[in-house]
Write an enzyme that holds these catalytic residues in place. Structure first.
Site, PDB file in Angstrom:
ATOM      1  N   LYS A 137     -15.862 -19.792 -28.864  1.00 26.40           N
ATOM      2  CA  LYS A 137     -15.755 -19.407 -27.449  1.00 26.40           C
ATOM      3  C   LYS A 137     -16.389 -20.479 -26.544  1.00 26.40           C
ATOM      4  O   LYS A 137     -15.832 -20.895 -25.535  1.00 26.40           O
ATOM      5  CB  LYS A 137     -16.438 -18.052 -27.249  1.00 26.40           C
ATOM      6  CG  LYS A 137     -16.681 -17.644 -25.828  1.00 26.40           C
ATOM      7  CD  LYS A 137     -15.423 -17.233 -25.105  1.00 26.40           C
ATOM      8  CE  LYS A 137     -15.706 -17.054 -23.633  1.00 26.40           C
ATOM      9  NZ  LYS A 137     -14.759 -16.303 -22.911  1.00 26.40           N
ATOM     10  N   ASP A 156     -20.675   2.799 -19.173  1.00 25.49           N
ATOM     11  CA  ASP A 156     -21.490   1.871 -18.384  1.00 25.49           C
ATOM     12  C   ASP A 156     -22.737   2.622 -17.937  1.00 25.49           C
ATOM     13  O   ASP A 156     -22.712   3.842 -17.795  1.00 25.49           O
ATOM     14  CB  ASP A 156     -20.696   1.358 -17.177  1.00 25.49           C
ATOM     15  CG  ASP A 156     -21.243   0.031 -16.669  1.00 25.49           C
ATOM     16  OD1 ASP A 156     -20.580  -1.003 -16.856  1.00 25.49           O
ATOM     17  OD2 ASP A 156     -22.349   0.035 -16.086  1.00 25.49           O
ATOM     18  N   CYS A 207     -17.930 -18.023 -15.522  1.00 24.56           N
ATOM     19  CA  CYS A 207     -17.978 -18.439 -16.935  1.00 24.56           C
ATOM     20  C   CYS A 207     -18.318 -19.905 -17.156  1.00 24.56           C
ATOM     21  O   CYS A 207     -19.299 -20.208 -17.840  1.00 24.56           O
ATOM     22  CB  CYS A 207     -16.640 -18.134 -17.607  1.00 24.56           C
ATOM     23  SG  CYS A 207     -16.346 -16.385 -17.781  1.00 24.56           S
ATOM     24  N   PHE A 225     -10.512 -14.706 -24.212  1.00 26.50           N
ATOM     25  CA  PHE A 225     -10.244 -15.939 -23.470  1.00 26.50           C
ATOM     26  C   PHE A 225      -9.559 -15.622 -22.148  1.00 26.50           C
ATOM     27  O   PHE A 225      -8.823 -16.445 -21.607  1.00 26.50           O
ATOM     28  CB  PHE A 225      -9.361 -16.873 -24.317  1.00 26.50           C
ATOM     29  CG  PHE A 225      -9.991 -17.213 -25.649  1.00 26.50           C
ATOM     30  CD1 PHE A 225     -10.968 -18.196 -25.728  1.00 26.50           C
ATOM     31  CD2 PHE A 225      -9.643 -16.526 -26.800  1.00 26.50           C
ATOM     32  CE1 PHE A 225     -11.580 -18.501 -26.941  1.00 26.50           C
ATOM     33  CE2 PHE A 225     -10.244 -16.822 -28.025  1.00 26.50           C
ATOM     34  CZ  PHE A 225     -11.212 -17.815 -28.092  1.00 26.50           C
TER      35      PHE A 225
HETATM   36  C1  UDX Z   1     -12.359 -19.239 -17.651  1.00 27.84           C
HETATM   37  C2  UDX Z   1     -11.520 -19.543 -18.889  1.00 27.84           C
HETATM   38  O1  UDX Z   1     -10.286 -20.139 -18.491  1.00 27.84           O
HETATM   39  C3  UDX Z   1     -11.285 -18.281 -19.703  1.00 27.84           C
HETATM   40  O2  UDX Z   1     -10.574 -18.602 -20.897  1.00 27.84           O
HETATM   41  C4  UDX Z   1     -12.632 -17.656 -20.074  1.00 27.84           C
HETATM   42  O3  UDX Z   1     -12.444 -16.462 -20.808  1.00 27.84           O
HETATM   43  C5  UDX Z   1     -13.443 -17.385 -18.808  1.00 27.84           C
HETATM   44  O4  UDX Z   1     -13.577 -18.615 -18.044  1.00 27.84           O
HETATM   45  P1  UDX Z   1     -11.918 -18.215 -15.208  1.00 27.84           P
HETATM   46  O5  UDX Z   1     -13.370 -18.411 -14.939  1.00 27.84           O
HETATM   47  O6  UDX Z   1     -11.262 -16.943 -14.810  1.00 27.84           O
HETATM   48  O7  UDX Z   1     -11.610 -18.388 -16.781  1.00 27.84           O
HETATM   49  O8  UDX Z   1     -11.163 -19.375 -14.424  1.00 27.84           O
HETATM   50  P2  UDX Z   1     -10.254 -20.636 -14.733  1.00 27.84           P
HETATM   51  O9  UDX Z   1      -8.884 -20.367 -14.289  1.00 27.84           O
HETATM   52  O10 UDX Z   1     -10.434 -21.141 -16.101  1.00 27.84           O
HETATM   53  O11 UDX Z   1     -10.910 -21.703 -13.707  1.00 27.84           O
HETATM   54  C6  UDX Z   1     -12.287 -22.042 -13.780  1.00 27.84           C
HETATM   55  C7  UDX Z   1     -12.620 -23.041 -12.689  1.00 27.84           C
HETATM   56  O12 UDX Z   1     -12.025 -24.312 -12.949  1.00 27.84           O
HETATM   57  C8  UDX Z   1     -12.122 -22.635 -11.299  1.00 27.84           C
HETATM   58  O13 UDX Z   1     -13.087 -22.963 -10.330  1.00 27.84           O
HETATM   59  C9  UDX Z   1     -10.875 -23.471 -11.121  1.00 27.84           C
HETATM   60  O14 UDX Z   1     -10.533 -23.699  -9.793  1.00 27.84           O
HETATM   61  C10 UDX Z   1     -11.291 -24.765 -11.811  1.00 27.84           C
HETATM   62  N1  UDX Z   1     -10.155 -25.579 -12.291  1.00 27.84           N
HETATM   63  C11 UDX Z   1      -9.312 -25.091 -13.234  1.00 27.84           C
HETATM   64  C12 UDX Z   1      -9.980 -26.875 -11.795  1.00 27.84           C
HETATM   65  O15 UDX Z   1     -10.744 -27.355 -10.934  1.00 27.84           O
HETATM   66  N2  UDX Z   1      -8.946 -27.628 -12.273  1.00 27.84           N
HETATM   67  C13 UDX Z   1      -8.085 -27.170 -13.218  1.00 27.84           C
HETATM   68  O16 UDX Z   1      -7.175 -27.929 -13.617  1.00 27.84           O
HETATM   69  C14 UDX Z   1      -8.264 -25.850 -13.709  1.00 27.84           C
END
Ligand code: UDX
Length: 448
Positions: free
Chosen positions: A213, A29, A270, A157
């Site tokens: 992706k 890094d 993300c 993912f």
């Molecule tokens: C996401 C993807 O799931 C992952 O595969 C990718 O590599 C990076 O982005 P992450 O950002 O860690 O991961 O969170 P995730 O658990 O997917 O939730 C994203 C957002 O959606 C959160 O704010 C969560 O609260 C919201 N969410 C998720 C909902 O509001 N309802 C759901 O049913 C699921």
């Protein structure tokens, strides 16, 4: 031997898992402060199991940390690129960190005689590898792709909060390559690494892997906006609950039950960023992505939906009121507040001259960096709701599931509670003297 360039969330989690399972990994890094912290076992962010995995790997020497890309390229055969790809203010993807990393890798390859594999794990829009990564590497190294070095796209993912487990047991490995030799090297690496537990593998070209992706994240975002749209409809009618609808439609195997939890909208580092980047990309290739725009609009509108629900439930305007916000991170089990919907709600409340009290089990410090003394911070949710006009529950932290009506009744000026995340059992609260409303819960609003 592997090197990993960019020790952010993805890079550090990947480095920790590979090294923990016996690989010799060199983590690189450019941020000296971050490297010093990691070396001394201080995590730059919270992620379950990460600290333990890193500590073991640093102690047994499987993981080495350096700022020197040249040295890392010389001593390894495969380099994972995991640098961030943030957004410009108009939503387009900013590839400058990746370009800098590729330039350094290309310069280092000039002095290397053995074949080297470069793996793009950073999230990049389609055509990035063919139009930027490959030509820049060839130009800087003076070597030929597919002969002296190879490039593959290998998106990840993993989710925050389960990054280590997701890396240990991915549901799929995608390898996009422009030459089969390079794709084979990475496929064989993963086959050796996972052994009998080798996940399903899909081989494609680089453009397709890049789009996989984005399609994956955009589909999940769309699923969330879809159920939030149904939730908002439920709030307009009587005796209907979005949770029952989500449960029922989720039983259809063509739909599936995951990512159907209605709430305040999606946040994090993300989904919002990737959705914007895909919209911009689609426009750049002259296709109007109407569905993606609707997904984004629905998501951005959720803050207004929640604040309107709060006003309707209080029976008065929110302006000037004292509001308790429970939950600040973008989801439970993380201290990450990037694109957190809670923070967007707090900004709107401040704009409306509200006094805002906040609580979160983990994200108070990160929130302080943003709002400093414009709001009040509490370690205890009950002290946080003290004397408040309304409490909005924003994150599904496990400890919030234990909240009881009496606690709101005892502490608040008037016990008005909005369960924006559907954490609590509505029956328990509707049958108490708490004035209660929740995302996608129609019948109670009709009673008021
Ligand atoms: C996401 C993807 O799931 C992952 O595969 C990718 O590599 C990076 O982005 P992450 O950002 O860690 O991961 O969170 P995730 O658990 O997917 O939730 C994203 C957002 O959606 C959160 O704010 C969560 O609260 C919201 N969410 C998720 C909902 O509001 N309802 C759901 O049913 C699921």
């Amino acid at each position: 031997m592997l090197s990993i360039i960019g020790l952010g969330f993805v890079g550090l989690s990947t480095a920790a898992v590979l090294a923990h399972k016996g690989q010799k990994v060199t983590g690189v890094d450019i941020d000296e402060k971050r490297l010093t912290a990691i070396k001394s076992g201080v995590m730059p962010f919270y992620e379950p199991k990460l600290e333990e995995f890193l500590k073991t790997s640093l102690d047994n020497g499987n993981l080495q940390i350096t700022q020197n890309i040249e040295e890392a390229i010389q001593r390894t055969e495969i380099t994972f690129l995991t640098v961030g790809t943030p957004s410009y203010s108009d939503g387009r993807i900013n590839l400058s960190y990746l370009e800098n990393a590729i330039t350094s890798v290309g310069n280092a390859l000039k002095n290397k005689s053995d074949f080297h594999l470069v793996v793009v794990k950073s999230t990049v829009v389609p055509l990035t590898t063919t139009s930027m990564v490959l030509p820049l590497l060839e130009q800087k190294s003076g070597k030929k792709s597919g002969i002296d070095f190879g490039v593959v796209v290998n998106p990840e993912f993993l989710k925050e909060g389960s990054a280590i487990d997701d890396t240990l047991n991915p549901h799929l490995i995608v390898i996009g390559s422009s030459d089969s030799k390079s794709g084979n090297i990475l496929e064989n690496f993963y086959k050796r690494f996972y052994g009998n537990e080798m996940p399903e593998l899909i081989r494609t070209n680089t453009n397709t892997a890049e789009l996989i992706k984005y399609a994956n994240n955009a589909f999940l975002s769309t699923k969330i906006s879809f159920i939030n749209m149904i939730a908002n409809m439920c709030q307009q009618i009587s005796n209907v609950d979005v949770e029952d609808i989500a449960k029922a439609i989720g039983k259809d195997p063509r739909i599936g039950s995951q990512f159907l939890k209605a709430g305040p909208g999606f946040g994090g580092s993300c989904f919002p960023k990737d959705l914007n980047a895909l919209i911009k990309f689609s426009e750049s290739v002259k296709y109007e992505p109407t569905l993606l725009k609707a997904t984004r609009d629905t998501n951005e509108n959720q803050t207004s939906v929640i604040l309107n629900l709060a006003e309707k439930t209080m029976g008065t305007v929110i302006s000037g009121k004292k509001i308790a916000i429970l939950g600040l991170s973008f989801k439970k089990d993380t201290d990450d507040v990037r694109e957190s919907v809670s923070l967007k709600i707090i900004k709107k409340l401040i704009d409306q001259s509200c006094m805002v009290n906040v609580h979160d089990p983990m994200a108070l410090n990160n929130t302080k960096k943003i709002f400093s003394d414009n709001i009040s911070y509490f370690d205890d949710p009950f002290v946080c709701m003290n004397d408040c006009d309304c409490c909005i529950l924003m994150v599904d932290w496990d400890k919030y599931k234990l909240l009881e009506p009496e606690q709101f009744i005892k502490k608040m000026k008037k016990p008005v509670l909005i369960d924006a995340r559907r954490v609590l059992d509505p029956n328990k609260f509707i049958n108490s003297s708490v004035t209660f409303a929740a995302t996608g819960l129609g019948f109670y609003n009709n009673k008021t």
